[in-house]
Design a protein around this motif. Structure first.
Motif, PDB file in Angstrom:
ATOM      1  N   ARG A  64       0.748  -1.181   0.099  1.00 54.64           N
ATOM      2  CA  ARG A  64       0.103  -0.136   0.034  1.00 54.64           C
ATOM      3  C   ARG A  64       0.904   1.301   0.147  1.00 54.64           C
ATOM      4  NH1 ARG A  64      -5.636  -1.125  -0.165  1.00 54.64           N
ATOM      5  NH2 ARG A  64      -5.757  -3.296  -0.164  1.00 54.64           N
ATOM      6  N   THR A 368     -17.736  -0.433   5.981  1.00 49.07           N
ATOM      7  CA  THR A 368     -16.191  -0.839   6.332  1.00 49.07           C
ATOM      8  C   THR A 368     -15.682  -0.214   7.336  1.00 49.07           C
ATOM      9  OG1 THR A 368     -16.072  -0.844   3.896  1.00 49.07           O
ATOM     10  CG2 THR A 368     -14.121  -0.756   5.081  1.00 49.07           C
ATOM     11  N   LEU A 390      -7.922  -2.682   7.428  1.00 43.76           N
ATOM     12  CA  LEU A 390      -9.196  -2.681   6.961  1.00 43.76           C
ATOM     13  C   LEU A 390     -10.258  -3.984   7.477  1.00 43.76           C
ATOM     14  CD1 LEU A 390      -9.879  -1.484   3.079  1.00 43.76           C
ATOM     15  CD2 LEU A 390     -10.254  -0.340   5.211  1.00 43.76           C
ATOM     16  N   GLN A 392     -13.810  -5.758   7.053  1.00 43.41           N
ATOM     17  CA  GLN A 392     -15.208  -5.840   6.347  1.00 43.41           C
ATOM     18  C   GLN A 392     -15.893  -7.125   6.765  1.00 43.41           C
ATOM     19  OE1 GLN A 392     -12.728  -5.704   2.411  1.00 43.41           O
ATOM     20  NE2 GLN A 392     -14.069  -3.785   2.107  1.00 43.41           N
ATOM     21  N   THR A 417      -7.754  -6.828   5.972  1.00 46.70           N
ATOM     22  CA  THR A 417      -6.836  -6.538   5.068  1.00 46.70           C
ATOM     23  C   THR A 417      -5.843  -5.497   5.405  1.00 46.70           C
ATOM     24  OG1 THR A 417      -8.638  -6.764   3.253  1.00 46.70           O
ATOM     25  CG2 THR A 417      -6.335  -5.643   2.806  1.00 46.70           C
ATOM     26  N   LYS A 440     -11.417   6.623   0.236  1.00 45.85           N
ATOM     27  CA  LYS A 440     -10.257   6.093  -0.129  1.00 45.85           C
ATOM     28  C   LYS A 440      -8.757   6.021   0.489  1.00 45.85           C
ATOM     29  CE  LYS A 440     -11.845   7.736  -4.836  1.00 45.85           C
ATOM     30  NZ  LYS A 440     -11.514   8.513  -5.997  1.00 45.85           N
ATOM     31  N   HIS A 460      -8.318   1.458  -0.367  1.00 44.55           N
ATOM     32  CA  HIS A 460      -9.070   0.536  -1.307  1.00 44.55           C
ATOM     33  C   HIS A 460      -8.314   0.267  -2.670  1.00 44.55           C
ATOM     34  CE1 HIS A 460     -12.441   0.119   1.288  1.00 44.55           C
ATOM     35  NE2 HIS A 460     -12.585   1.366   1.535  1.00 44.55           N
TER      36      HIS A 460
END
Length: 468
Positions: A64, A368, A390, A392, A417, A440, A460
């Motif tokens: 990332r 999320t 993250l 979910q 994640t 984002k 994302h």
């Protein structure tokens, strides 16, 4: 969901992690029993990379992209649930050693709004492009006991207007239509710890210190727990109040000798307030709701077992849900629990121990979530919890449960994640993560490169390299 996948998820829900022995005293929940907020043990701080913090890089373990937003060392963010963005979602405010700064999210450019570190950034108003801040009168003693003037500054024009003046206490939020300020005050409370400037500058809090029964210094988490217990037991008068911005009228909503904290208005309902009863989490009925006229006081959660704890509460961005960190019991089984305010429906989302965070937050999609990780050692069971992640949710569905009872708790499982490797971060500084208005990016504070800075990570975007 396939039957095989359902069995896998259920195994994760009720597997070995739910049966960890209480002897593992360094679990995050155990730190919370000793301190209101999870804190890192006073072990050696993680080694930070040498040299200045990079302006941007790709996390080698997650792929990332991460940006450094702040220009000055020692910068920081607002507490995780406080409003930090303009109504249009194009500007964010942050704290810097030079004063209060504004960040244009389209290009991450930073400008100084209010010069001087004595100006305390509080939050953004929800209907105007104004940042609210407080200036405390000079004098001796704790800042909470001295008068404050509350101002608002426009992020574009830099025009300043005075909102209110209070003799003591603090302001923590404004309601959804920007007509009321919300505050609390305590009369005669002793500080948790003498305020040493160096620790406050570095971690945003005092460097807690206390001795154990053997006369030896306790680590940070246990020392904070001692001080929190002393403060909780002190029983001094306190008030929750509102101030009408237009008329200046002060209305006391709730009086107590318990310890009030975390007072916030709903982001959408101008009359709904939530606050908490501070103190050791296993000893308090933590989360309360009340109306802006002082009616409707109620608890959000009821304890069902010894050592069950909950806290670090926050609203969904549409104001329909109230979410909080829940552990049943402390340090054993981890959830993000939610209450749908209109219906009373409850959903508990199971969090694996390595995905637990000091704070959680929710994206603009109201689905999320994110975790900012924590500094704790779960021995062989969860040794790897220092990540921005993250989360979910995945619903657990069986044919015989299709007509489930709305009065019972619905159970879900989080899939995580990982976004940022926080192994070099000292968690005495809380990351206080939040999503940008477009969902984002995740913005957070970190000392992973030594000095405190504000960063953003792509939330994302597809990972460029999968290293975990």
């Amino acid at each position: 969901m396939t039957q095989a996948r359902r069995r896998t998820v259920l195994k994760g829900l009720w597997g070995a992690s739910a049966l960890l022995p209480m002897a593992m005293a360094s679990a995050p929940g155990r730190a919370m029993a000793q301190a209101d907020q999870p804190a890192s043990p006073a072990q050696a701080a993680p080694a930070a990379p040498q040299g200045p913090a990079p302006k941007q890089w790709t996390d080698p373990k997650t792929g990332r992209r991460i940006l450094r937003i702040s220009d000055q060392e020692g910068s920081g963010v607002l507490y995780f649930y406080r409003q930090a963005y303009t109504p249009e979602g194009d500007v964010m405010v942050l704290k810097s050693p030079a004063g209060i700064a504004a960040v244009r999210l389209k290009d991450w450019s930073t400008t100084l709004l209010v010069k001087g570190k004595e100006n305390e950034l509080l939050f953004m108003l929800r209907n105007t492009r104004e940042a609210v801040y407080a200036v405390t009168d000079a004098g001796d003693g704790e800042a909470a006991e001295r008068p404050k003037t509350i101002y608002a500054i426009h992020v574009d024009t830099k025009k300043v207007r005075k909102l209110a003046r209070i003799p003591s206490g603090g302001i923590s939020g404004a309601n959804a239509d920007d007509t009321l300020l919300l505050g609390s005050v305590t009369y005669g409370a002793k500080p948790l710890q003498p305020r040493d400037a160096a620790s406050i500058e570095k971690f945003g809090k005092a460097e807690y210190a206390a001795l154990g029964p053997d006369g030896k210094p306790l680590n940070f988490a246990k020392a904070k727990g001692v001080r929190m217990l002393e403060r909780w037991a002190s029983r001094v008068p306190a008030e929750l109040f509102t101030l009408d911005i237009r008329t200046g009228q002060r209305t006391v909503l709730y009086t107590t000798e318990a310890w009030i904290g975390h007072a916030q208005f709903s982001p959408t309902d101008p009359k709904l307030i939530r606050f908490c009863m501070e103190g050791p989490w296993h000893r308090v009925d933590r989360i309360k709701l009340i109306q802006a006229d002082g009616t409707g006081l109620r608890s959000v959660h009821t304890r069902t077992m010894n050592m069950e704890i909950w806290g670090h509460e926050f609203f969904s961005q549409d104001g329909k849900w109230l979410w909080y960190d829940l552990q049943t019991p402390r340090g054993q089984v981890f959830w993000v629990a939610g209450l749908e305010l209109a219906t009373g429906k409850r959903v508990w989302k199971r969090v694996e121990q390595n995905d637990w965070g000091v704070h959680f937050n929710i994206a603009p999609d109201n689905k999320t979530f994110a975790s900012d990780g924590g500094d704790f050692d779960m021995v062989a069971h969860a040794p790897d919890g220092k990540w921005i992640s993250l989360l979910q949710a995945e619903t657990i569905v069986d044919a015989e449960l299709d007509s489930y009872n709305d009065k019972l708790v619905t159970i879900e499982q989080f899939r995580s994640t990982r976004l940022v490797d926080m192994s070099a971060h000292d968690y005495r500084l809380e990351p206080n993560l939040r999503f940008t208005p477009d969902g984002k990016w995740l913005v957070f504070a970190s000392n992973m490169h030594g000095a405190n800075h504000v960063y953003a990570v792509e939330a994302h975007a597809p990972a460029a390299k999968a290293g975990i």
